[in-house]
Scaffold this active site. Structure first.
Site, PDB file in Angstrom:
ATOM      1  CG  HIS A  75      -2.188   2.796  -7.754  1.00 34.16           C
ATOM      2  ND1 HIS A  75      -2.606   1.866  -6.839  1.00 34.16           N
ATOM      3  CD2 HIS A  75      -1.595   2.085  -8.759  1.00 34.16           C
ATOM      4  CE1 HIS A  75      -2.280   0.658  -7.242  1.00 34.16           C
ATOM      5  NE2 HIS A  75      -1.663   0.765  -8.419  1.00 34.16           N
ATOM      6  CD  GLU A  76      -0.095   3.581 -12.338  1.00 35.75           C
ATOM      7  OE1 GLU A  76       1.085   3.220 -12.510  1.00 35.75           O
ATOM      8  OE2 GLU A  76      -1.054   2.789 -12.386  1.00 35.75           O
ATOM      9  CG  HIS A  79       3.276   1.035  -9.172  1.00 38.67           C
ATOM     10  ND1 HIS A  79       3.433  -0.045  -8.335  1.00 38.67           N
ATOM     11  CD2 HIS A  79       1.957   1.048  -9.527  1.00 38.67           C
ATOM     12  CE1 HIS A  79       2.266  -0.667  -8.187  1.00 38.67           C
ATOM     13  NE2 HIS A  79       1.367  -0.028  -8.890  1.00 38.67           N
TER      14      HIS A  79
END
Length: 423
Positions: free
Chosen positions: A19-20, A23
């Site tokens: 997920h990170e 980003h």
């Protein structure tokens, strides 16, 4: 117990790091400085700097995070009167600022800060050690680093590389990229699972494996036959077939069968055998299972179709909040309890569990709640409509309120999980 804990930590960390990374990747593409990419939380074990980002491994192996410049991320606070160390190059420009007592730089010049700006004008002003009569001022290099109190060295964040300086589309993509990566992870995981299993269960009305000596076998039903109707009820999907047969235990019914070879339609009478699946429910069974698609295309597309199917189920579950309340949510305790169950079933179930959790994480993060990616996207949409961003102070207040609500929800969900699984 130990296996469950290790599996939980690995699964949870994979989900958060993937997920990170979403980003991280789109922030870098947008010219936003990612100051740190951390795996784990707590005290730092190891760090490595490359292309402006410090990669750290931290002691608590649960998830991770990215620190984007200006993305609600506080610059290391350096106040007037604070002692720091400056590494100055031959041209008189500061390349490193040391604020840590844990890290000693032999080449650093001690300074007591009077004034500093690491965002716009890029300078530091103060008194050098041993000379408090003369105020000196040094320019700071745009890509200078700062050693924080815990010894982590990160790049300073001038205004031009901060999150808010990127274009609105780039900021929106950076916000969306985390959940998007979770959906991509699920697609990949389900696709790999399809190849490992050698195929995927078809959702249509074709018969797969026929149980030896079962009712279907004795009635002449073979693999590949299609069950068009059961007891006069049309059955286009396998779920329809199962529901209709289970509803008629010990009752003579007609099955309309399309032959696998010639497409000939015939009617076969059967009497489903009754079978108790719990103390109160009896269902009918004839000894058939769904058809397994083994083609390359079926395996590839399964990742997409099954991800979408799970997403729909989750949205339906979220809709039940209005009837069942927040009990439909599970927190880390609930995830741990579920992990314990799938570990006992085997690696394939763990892999499937990883994919389902990844979809859950992606969808929950897209909920329009401040402090979540979905809440940030809502603010982005508002900015697009207004033609200008919200006041930073107001946005900060909204985010803090959202964060507080999230903490309350997490406490409620954790308490609910504890009652559900341990009391």
């Amino acid at each position: 117990m130990v296996t469950t804990i290790i599996t939980f930590l690995i699964v949870f960390s994979i989900l958060v790091v993937v997920h990170e990374y979403g980003h991280f990747y789109f922030a870098k593409r947008s010219g936003i400085l990612v100051r740190e990419f951390a795996i784990g939380f707590g005290p730092k074990i190891f760090s490595y700097r490359k292309n402006g980002t410090t990669y750290t491994l931290r002691i608590l192996p649960i998830g991770g995070y990215v620190r984007m410049a200006g993305y609600g991320e506080e610059e290391t606070e350096i106040k007037p009167g604070m002692p720091i160390g400056l590494v100055i190059n031959s041209e008189g420009i500061v390349t490193t600022i040391n604020t840590s007592k844990k890290t000693q730089l032999m080449e650093a010049v001690p300074m007591e800060v009077v004034s500093i700006d690491l965002e716009k004008e890029l300078f530091v002003e103060g008194y050098l050690a041993g000379n408090e009569d003369e105020l000196v001022r040094y320019p700071v290099f745009h890509d200078a680093t700062i050693i924080e109190e815990d010894g982590t060295e990160v790049q300073i964040a001038p205004i031009d590389v901060q999150f808010q300086s990127a274009s609105l589309p780039n900021r929106m993509m950076t916000n969306f990229a985390g959940p998007m990566n979770n959906f991509i992870l699920a697609i990949i995981a389900f696709t790999i699972l399809a190849f490992i299993q050698g195929g995927v269960l078809s959702s249509d009305n074709r018969v797969g494996e026929v149980e030896a000596d079962g009712i279907a076998k004795k009635s002449g039903i073979v693999t590949g036959d299609r069950i068009l109707s059961v007891a006069g009820k049309k059955t286009d999907k396998w779920a329809d077939v199962v529901a209709a047969i289970q509803a008629n235990p010990d009752k003579k019914i007609d099955l309309e069968i399309e032959n696998a070879d010639g497409g000939v339609v015939k009617v076969i009478p059967v009497t489903p055998k009754s079978n108790k699946i719990d103390k109160e429910k009896t269902v009918g069974m004839i000894g058939v299972s769904p058809y397994v698609e083994k083609s390359f295309l079926a395996k590839i597309t399964f990742g997409f179709t099954h991800t979408w199917s799970v997403m729909v189920q989750i949205f339906v579950g979220l809709g039940s909040i209005f009837t069942k309340g927040f009990k439909v949510f599970s927190g880390p305790v609930g995830i741990y309890a579920a992990t314990d169950q799938v570990v006992k079933l085997g690696p394939m179930y763990v892999f499937n569990f990883l994919a389902v959790l990844s979809i859950n994480l992606g969808i929950v993060n897209l909920l329009p709640i401040p402090a979540l990616d979905g809440g940030k996207l809502v603010l982005n949409f508002i900015e697009g409509i207004r033609g200008k961003p919200l006041d930073p102070d107001k946005e900060g207040i909204i985010t803090m309120i959202g964060f507080g609500l999230m903490m309350l929800l997490m406490i409620f969900v954790t308490w609910n999980d504890l009652q559900k699984f341990f009391f």
